[in-house]
Design an enzyme around this catalytic site. Structure first.
Site, PDB file in Angstrom:
ATOM      1  N   ASN A  11      13.146  -5.321  -4.836  1.00 13.54           N
ATOM      2  CA  ASN A  11      11.792  -4.667  -4.704  1.00 13.54           C
ATOM      3  C   ASN A  11      11.646  -2.977  -4.754  1.00 13.54           C
ATOM      4  O   ASN A  11      12.470  -3.012  -3.656  1.00 13.54           O
ATOM      5  CB  ASN A  11      10.805  -5.329  -3.196  1.00 13.54           C
ATOM      6  CG  ASN A  11       9.579  -4.340  -2.566  1.00 13.54           C
ATOM      7  OD1 ASN A  11       9.322  -3.818  -3.504  1.00 13.54           O
ATOM      8  ND2 ASN A  11       9.699  -4.260  -1.350  1.00 13.54           N
ATOM      9  N   LYS A  13       9.536  -1.006  -4.464  1.00 13.45           N
ATOM     10  CA  LYS A  13       8.770   0.196  -3.080  1.00 13.45           C
ATOM     11  C   LYS A  13       8.365   1.525  -4.424  1.00 13.45           C
ATOM     12  O   LYS A  13       8.132   0.883  -5.809  1.00 13.45           O
ATOM     13  CB  LYS A  13       9.606   0.028  -2.611  1.00 13.45           C
ATOM     14  CG  LYS A  13       9.903  -0.889  -1.989  1.00 13.45           C
ATOM     15  CD  LYS A  13      10.394  -0.880   0.148  1.00 13.45           C
ATOM     16  CE  LYS A  13      10.912  -2.209   0.456  1.00 13.45           C
ATOM     17  NZ  LYS A  13      11.081  -2.081   1.705  1.00 13.45           N
ATOM     18  N   HIS A  96       2.898  -7.487   1.963  1.00 13.80           N
ATOM     19  CA  HIS A  96       3.789  -7.204   2.658  1.00 13.80           C
ATOM     20  C   HIS A  96       3.822  -6.242   3.748  1.00 13.80           C
ATOM     21  O   HIS A  96       3.307  -5.407   4.041  1.00 13.80           O
ATOM     22  CB  HIS A  96       5.329  -5.862   1.705  1.00 13.80           C
ATOM     23  CG  HIS A  96       6.157  -5.725   1.579  1.00 13.80           C
ATOM     24  ND1 HIS A  96       6.357  -4.883   2.523  1.00 13.80           N
ATOM     25  CD2 HIS A  96       7.546  -6.156   1.345  1.00 13.80           C
ATOM     26  CE1 HIS A  96       7.940  -4.254   2.584  1.00 13.80           C
ATOM     27  NE2 HIS A  96       8.380  -5.484   2.009  1.00 13.80           N
ATOM     28  N   GLU A  98       4.924  -3.257   4.675  1.00 12.51           N
ATOM     29  CA  GLU A  98       4.353  -2.001   4.318  1.00 12.51           C
ATOM     30  C   GLU A  98       2.944  -2.025   4.269  1.00 12.51           C
ATOM     31  O   GLU A  98       2.403  -0.877   4.850  1.00 12.51           O
ATOM     32  CB  GLU A  98       5.689  -1.126   3.544  1.00 12.51           C
ATOM     33  CG  GLU A  98       6.459  -1.400   3.629  1.00 12.51           C
ATOM     34  CD  GLU A  98       8.049  -1.395   2.791  1.00 12.51           C
ATOM     35  OE1 GLU A  98       7.852  -1.195   1.924  1.00 12.51           O
ATOM     36  OE2 GLU A  98       9.020  -1.103   3.794  1.00 12.51           O
ATOM     37  N   GLU A 167      10.008 -11.851   6.405  1.00 10.35           N
ATOM     38  CA  GLU A 167      10.814 -10.680   6.835  1.00 10.35           C
ATOM     39  C   GLU A 167      10.742 -10.267   8.168  1.00 10.35           C
ATOM     40  O   GLU A 167       9.481  -9.851   7.604  1.00 10.35           O
ATOM     41  CB  GLU A 167      10.109  -9.642   4.927  1.00 10.35           C
ATOM     42  CG  GLU A 167      10.582  -9.533   3.961  1.00 10.35           C
ATOM     43  CD  GLU A 167      10.985  -8.446   2.638  1.00 10.35           C
ATOM     44  OE1 GLU A 167      11.455  -8.628   2.023  1.00 10.35           O
ATOM     45  OE2 GLU A 167       9.283  -7.827   3.036  1.00 10.35           O
ATOM     46  N   GLY A 173      14.581  -2.512   5.956  1.00 14.08           N
ATOM     47  CA  GLY A 173      15.158  -1.302   5.504  1.00 14.08           C
ATOM     48  C   GLY A 173      15.923  -0.685   6.599  1.00 14.08           C
ATOM     49  O   GLY A 173      16.858   0.418   7.249  1.00 14.08           O
ATOM     50  N   SER A 214      17.172  -6.441   4.363  1.00 12.37           N
ATOM     51  CA  SER A 214      18.535  -5.742   5.058  1.00 12.37           C
ATOM     52  C   SER A 214      19.498  -6.417   3.750  1.00 12.37           C
ATOM     53  O   SER A 214      20.772  -6.505   4.547  1.00 12.37           O
ATOM     54  CB  SER A 214      19.007  -5.173   6.345  1.00 12.37           C
ATOM     55  OG  SER A 214      18.084  -4.428   6.846  1.00 12.37           O
TER      56      SER A 214
END
Ligand code: PGA
Length: 254
Positions: A11, A13, A96, A98, A167, A173, A214
């Site tokens: 991914n 992003k 996702h 985000e 996730e 991250g 991660s």
């Protein structure tokens, strides 16, 4: 050697320009060993890179990072499922964290996107996961179960493949992935939730639960050794070809 099917998804992003995406795809394709039959790799660049990247793919498949739920219409800025398949995409990330956080995507929107992706012949890569606060409050199972049921309830047409990616938001991250046993537990929670909304045979046939947050070359195999972890969604460690190729090499040694 693993006989289970494993899928590794990159991914990217909003991290790369068109030229950087092209260079990265070229480096990954050039560096990949012959992939075993049980291992598939899906690369998800930004929308703008999809048409240029597709002809460069040899072993990897192409995925997008989002999709809209209508096939056509007055929806400024949106991208429909047929537009993605036209560019060679076979999969799409949906929901996702985000997008849930920064774009205000709701459970209802995510459900519509899952339906639309399936209707449009794309493999949905549905992301679910709890926040740090929800985990501390002891609600991780409840939150993830609710997300899975909201996104998948009422599915009449069950696709050949459906990926659910666990996730945990706090792991994305952060450099701190979930413990493998914890991932295994949450993957079982997800499969249990799906049993409420999908017929058992469809669940068995189509659904695979992946982990994201991660993942790197050092932890990927411990995660994949868990019986219900069927692959990984990789962000940071997919941004440099050396790091991503090291993950693939590690998985092949499983
Ligand atoms: P990360 O991102 O690997 O950098 O944690 C994963 C993701 O957000 O999909």
């Amino acid at each position: 050697m693993s006989m289970r099917s494993i899928t590794i998804i990159a991914n990217w992003k909003m991290q790369h320009s068109l030229h950087e995406s092209i260079a990265l795809v070229e480096a990954i394709e050039a560096g990949l060993p012959q992939l075993p039959e049980w291992l598939s790799v899906i690369l998800c660049p930004a929308f703008t890179a999809l048409p240029s990247v597709h002809p460069l793919l040899r072993q990897c498949q192409l995925g997008a990072q989002d999709v809209f739920w209508e096939a056509r219409g007055a929806y400024t800025g949106e991208i429909a499922p047929p537009m993605l398949t036209e560019l060679g995409c076979s999969a799409v990330i949906i929901g996702h964290s985000e997008r849930r956080t920064h774009l205000g995507e709701t459970a209802g929107m995510i459900q519509q996107k899952v339906y639309a992706a399936i209707g449009g012949g794309l493999i949905p890569i549905l992301c679910v996961g709890e926040t740090q606060k929800e985990r501390e409050e002891g609600r991780k199972e409840q939150v993830v179960t609710a997300q899975v049921i909201a996104a998948c309830s009422g599915l009449v047409h069950i696709p050949a493949e459906l990926f659910i990616t666990y996730e945990p938001v706090w792991a994305i991250g952060s450099g701190h992935p979930v413990q493998p046993e914890d991932a295994e537990h949450m993957h079982q929670v997800i499969l249990h939730a799906l049993r409420e909304v999908l017929p058992a045979d469809a669940l068995e046939r189509s659904v695979r639960v992946l982990y994201g947050g991660s993942v790197d070359r050092g932890n990927v195999n411990a995660l994949l050794r868990m019986p219900h972890v069927s692959g990984c969604l990789v962000g940071t460690a997919s941004r440099r070809s050396e790091d991503f190729l090291a993950i693939i090499d590690a998985v092949i040694q499983l």
